[in-house]
Design a protein around this motif. Structure first.
Motif, mmCIF file in Angstrom:
data_model
loop_
_atom_site.group_PDB
_atom_site.id
_atom_site.type_symbol
_atom_site.label_atom_id
_atom_site.label_comp_id
_atom_site.label_asym_id
_atom_site.label_seq_id
_atom_site.Cartn_x
_atom_site.Cartn_y
_atom_site.Cartn_z
ATOM 1 N N GLU A 149 -13.897 -8.617 -12.052
ATOM 2 C CA GLU A 149 -12.887 -7.809 -12.737
ATOM 3 C C GLU A 149 -11.559 -8.561 -12.843
ATOM 4 N N PRO A 150 -10.759 -8.277 -13.877
ATOM 5 C CA PRO A 150 -9.430 -8.889 -13.953
ATOM 6 C C PRO A 150 -8.552 -8.413 -12.804
ATOM 7 N N VAL A 151 -7.649 -9.282 -12.374
ATOM 8 C CA VAL A 151 -6.676 -8.939 -11.343
ATOM 9 C C VAL A 151 -5.422 -8.497 -12.075
ATOM 10 N N GLU A 152 -5.076 -7.231 -11.927
ATOM 11 C CA GLU A 152 -3.981 -6.664 -12.705
ATOM 12 C C GLU A 152 -2.654 -6.726 -11.962
ATOM 13 N N ASN A 153 -1.595 -7.016 -12.716
ATOM 14 C CA ASN A 153 -0.213 -6.994 -12.209
ATOM 15 C C ASN A 153 -0.017 -7.810 -10.949
ATOM 16 N N HIS A 154 -0.567 -9.021 -10.953
ATOM 17 C CA HIS A 154 -0.387 -9.925 -9.806
ATOM 18 C C HIS A 154 1.054 -10.414 -9.761
ATOM 19 N N LYS A 155 1.670 -10.271 -8.604
ATOM 20 C CA LYS A 155 3.024 -10.795 -8.373
ATOM 21 C C LYS A 155 2.921 -11.955 -7.397
ATOM 22 N N TRP A 156 3.475 -13.000 -7.654
ATOM 23 C CA TRP A 156 4.218 -13.529 -8.773
ATOM 24 C C TRP A 156 3.617 -14.872 -9.144
ATOM 25 N N VAL A 157 3.701 -15.224 -10.410
ATOM 26 C CA VAL A 157 3.423 -16.581 -10.860
ATOM 27 C C VAL A 157 4.714 -17.050 -11.506
ATOM 28 N N ILE A 158 5.119 -18.277 -11.187
ATOM 29 C CA ILE A 158 6.382 -18.770 -11.735
ATOM 30 C C ILE A 158 6.138 -19.622 -12.985
ATOM 31 N N HIS A 159 7.172 -19.782 -13.780
ATOM 32 C CA HIS A 159 7.085 -20.483 -15.065
ATOM 33 C C HIS A 159 6.477 -21.878 -14.896
ATOM 34 N N GLU A 160 6.836 -22.550 -13.824
ATOM 35 C CA GLU A 160 6.368 -23.923 -13.577
ATOM 36 C C GLU A 160 4.887 -23.976 -13.193
ATOM 37 N N GLU A 161 4.267 -22.827 -12.981
ATOM 38 C CA GLU A 161 2.837 -22.779 -12.643
ATOM 39 C C GLU A 161 1.975 -22.404 -13.851
ATOM 40 N N LEU A 162 2.568 -22.473 -15.042
ATOM 41 C CA LEU A 162 1.842 -22.188 -16.273
ATOM 42 C C LEU A 162 1.581 -23.493 -17.013
ATOM 43 N N GLU A 163 0.447 -23.559 -17.687
ATOM 44 C CA GLU A 163 0.096 -24.757 -18.438
ATOM 45 C C GLU A 163 0.836 -24.765 -19.773
ATOM 46 N N THR A 189 2.090 -12.309 -23.861
ATOM 47 C CA THR A 189 1.768 -13.715 -24.115
ATOM 48 C C THR A 189 0.584 -14.135 -23.255
ATOM 49 N N GLU A 190 -0.389 -14.802 -23.864
ATOM 50 C CA GLU A 190 -1.547 -15.314 -23.123
ATOM 51 C C GLU A 190 -1.226 -16.717 -22.624
ATOM 52 N N VAL A 191 -1.542 -16.982 -21.362
ATOM 53 C CA VAL A 191 -1.231 -18.272 -20.742
ATOM 54 C C VAL A 191 -2.428 -18.721 -19.893
ATOM 55 N N THR A 192 -2.370 -19.986 -19.476
ATOM 56 C CA THR A 192 -3.337 -20.518 -18.513
ATOM 57 C C THR A 192 -2.579 -20.827 -17.234
ATOM 58 N N LEU A 193 -3.126 -20.390 -16.101
ATOM 59 C CA LEU A 193 -2.468 -20.560 -14.806
ATOM 60 C C LEU A 193 -2.805 -21.911 -14.177
ATOM 61 N N ASN A 194 -1.785 -22.559 -13.645
ATOM 62 C CA ASN A 194 -1.953 -23.761 -12.835
ATOM 63 C C ASN A 194 -1.479 -23.445 -11.423
ATOM 64 N N ALA A 195 -1.984 -22.374 -10.876
ATOM 65 C CA ALA A 195 -1.577 -21.901 -9.547
ATOM 66 C C ALA A 195 -2.827 -21.567 -8.755
ATOM 67 N N ASP A 196 -2.793 -21.848 -7.473
ATOM 68 C CA ASP A 196 -3.958 -21.574 -6.637
ATOM 69 C C ASP A 196 -3.640 -20.593 -5.513
ATOM 70 N N HIS A 197 -2.824 -19.589 -5.816
ATOM 71 C CA HIS A 197 -2.458 -18.599 -4.804
ATOM 72 C C HIS A 197 -3.686 -17.872 -4.283
ATOM 73 N N THR A 211 -7.272 -17.670 -17.372
ATOM 74 C CA THR A 211 -6.510 -17.116 -18.488
ATOM 75 C C THR A 211 -5.775 -15.887 -17.973
ATOM 76 N N ALA A 212 -4.523 -15.734 -18.378
ATOM 77 C CA ALA A 212 -3.715 -14.602 -17.917
ATOM 78 C C ALA A 212 -2.876 -14.071 -19.070
ATOM 79 N N VAL A 213 -2.398 -12.847 -18.891
ATOM 80 C CA VAL A 213 -1.495 -12.220 -19.847
ATOM 81 C C VAL A 213 -0.219 -11.856 -19.099
ATOM 82 N N ILE A 214 0.918 -12.241 -19.661
ATOM 83 C CA ILE A 214 2.215 -11.909 -19.062
ATOM 84 C C ILE A 214 2.436 -10.401 -19.187
ATOM 85 N N GLU A 215 2.737 -9.760 -18.054
ATOM 86 C CA GLU A 215 3.045 -8.323 -18.044
ATOM 87 C C GLU A 215 4.555 -8.094 -18.030
#
Length: 197
Positions: free
Chosen positions: A117-131, A142-150, A158-162
Motif C-alpha cells: 500500500e502507499p505510505v500516506e502523508n509521510h513527514k518529512w522528505v526534504i528538497h535535497e532528497e528529491l531526484e 507534483t510527482e517526484v522520485t525520492l532519493n531518501a532511505d528513511h 515515486t511520490a506525490v507532494i502533499e
C-alpha cells in the motif's frame, strides 16, 4: 460418537468449574494475564523495529545547507512534540540536536519500491532528497522520485507532494518514551520541537 464424548467431557469440565467459581475466576485471570504479557511483548518488538527504522547513518545530501542561526543549536536539547509514523512514544522525548539545516520540507505520499500500500502523508522528505527537483518549493500534487532511505522501500520510490514548508529541519538522537534508542533521526521541523524546561 467421538464428538458426543468430547461434548460430554466439555460439559463436565464446565460443570466442575461452575461448582468452584473462585478457581474458575483465578483460571480466567491467569489467562488474561498471559494474553496481556504477550501483547506487551509484541508492542515492545514493534517499538524496537520502528526505533531501528527511525534511525539513520547520519549521512546528509551534499547540497544541504547547514542552518546559520537555528533556534536549537547542534549539541543542545529539545523536547519532541511530534509522533511520526504514529509513534506516540516519540512525542515528549528529550532529544539531542545532531544537525540543523535550512531547506524546504515536504509531506509526501509515496509508493514503496517493495510493493504494498502507499505510505500516506509521510513527514518529512526534504528538497535535497528529491531526484532533479528544480526550484523549491514544489506545489502539492507534483510527482517526484525520492532519493531518501528513511524507510525500507523509500529510495527510488515515486511520490506525490502533499504539502511544503520552508523551515529549519533537525536531525536528532533521542530515547523514545518506551526506552528505545533512536540515532540520527531525519527529520523533525522546528515547529515540532519545544525547549527543555
Amino acid at each position: 460418537m467421538n464428538r458426543l464424548n468430547a461434548a460430554e467431557n466439555h460439559l463436565e469440565a464446565i460443570t466442575k468449574k461452575s461448582e468452584n467459581p473462585d478457581a474458575f475466576a483465578e483460571e480466567i485471570d491467569a489467562e488474561i494475564n498471559d494474553v496481556h504479557a504477550e501483547v506487551l511483548e509484541i508492542q515492545e518488538a514493534i517499538q524496537s523495529i520502528f526505533a531501528e527504522q527511525m534511525s539513520s547513518t547520519g549521512e546528509i545530501p551534499e547540497n544541504l545547507k547547514t542552518a546559520e542561526s537555528p533556534t536549537y543549536e547542534v549539541g543542545s536539547q529539545a523536547i519532541i512534540e511530534a509522533a511520526h509514523m504514529d509513534m506516540e512514544s516519540m512525542s515528549g522525548a528529550e532529544a539531542t540536536i545532531v544537525g540543523a539545516f535550512d531547506t524546504t520540507a515536504y509531506t509526501v505520499t509515496y509508493y514503496p519500491t517493495t510493493g504494498g500500500e502507499p505510505v500516506e502523508n509521510h513527514k518529512w522528505v526534504i528538497h535535497e532528497e528529491l531526484e532533479n527537483p528544480g526550484e523549491a518549493p514544489l506545489e502539492p500534487g507534483t510527482e517526484v522520485t525520492l532519493n531518501a532511505d528513511h524507510m525500507k522501500g523509500m529510495d527510488g520510490a515515486t511520490a506525490v507532494i502533499e504539502s511544503a514548508v520552508d523551515t529549519t529541519v533537525y536531525m536528532l538522537d533521542f530515547t523514545m518514551t518506551t526506552g528505545e534508542e533512536v540515532e540520527n533521526h531525519k527529520w523533525v521541523t522546528e515547529s515540532e520541537l519545544a525547549p527543555v524546561e
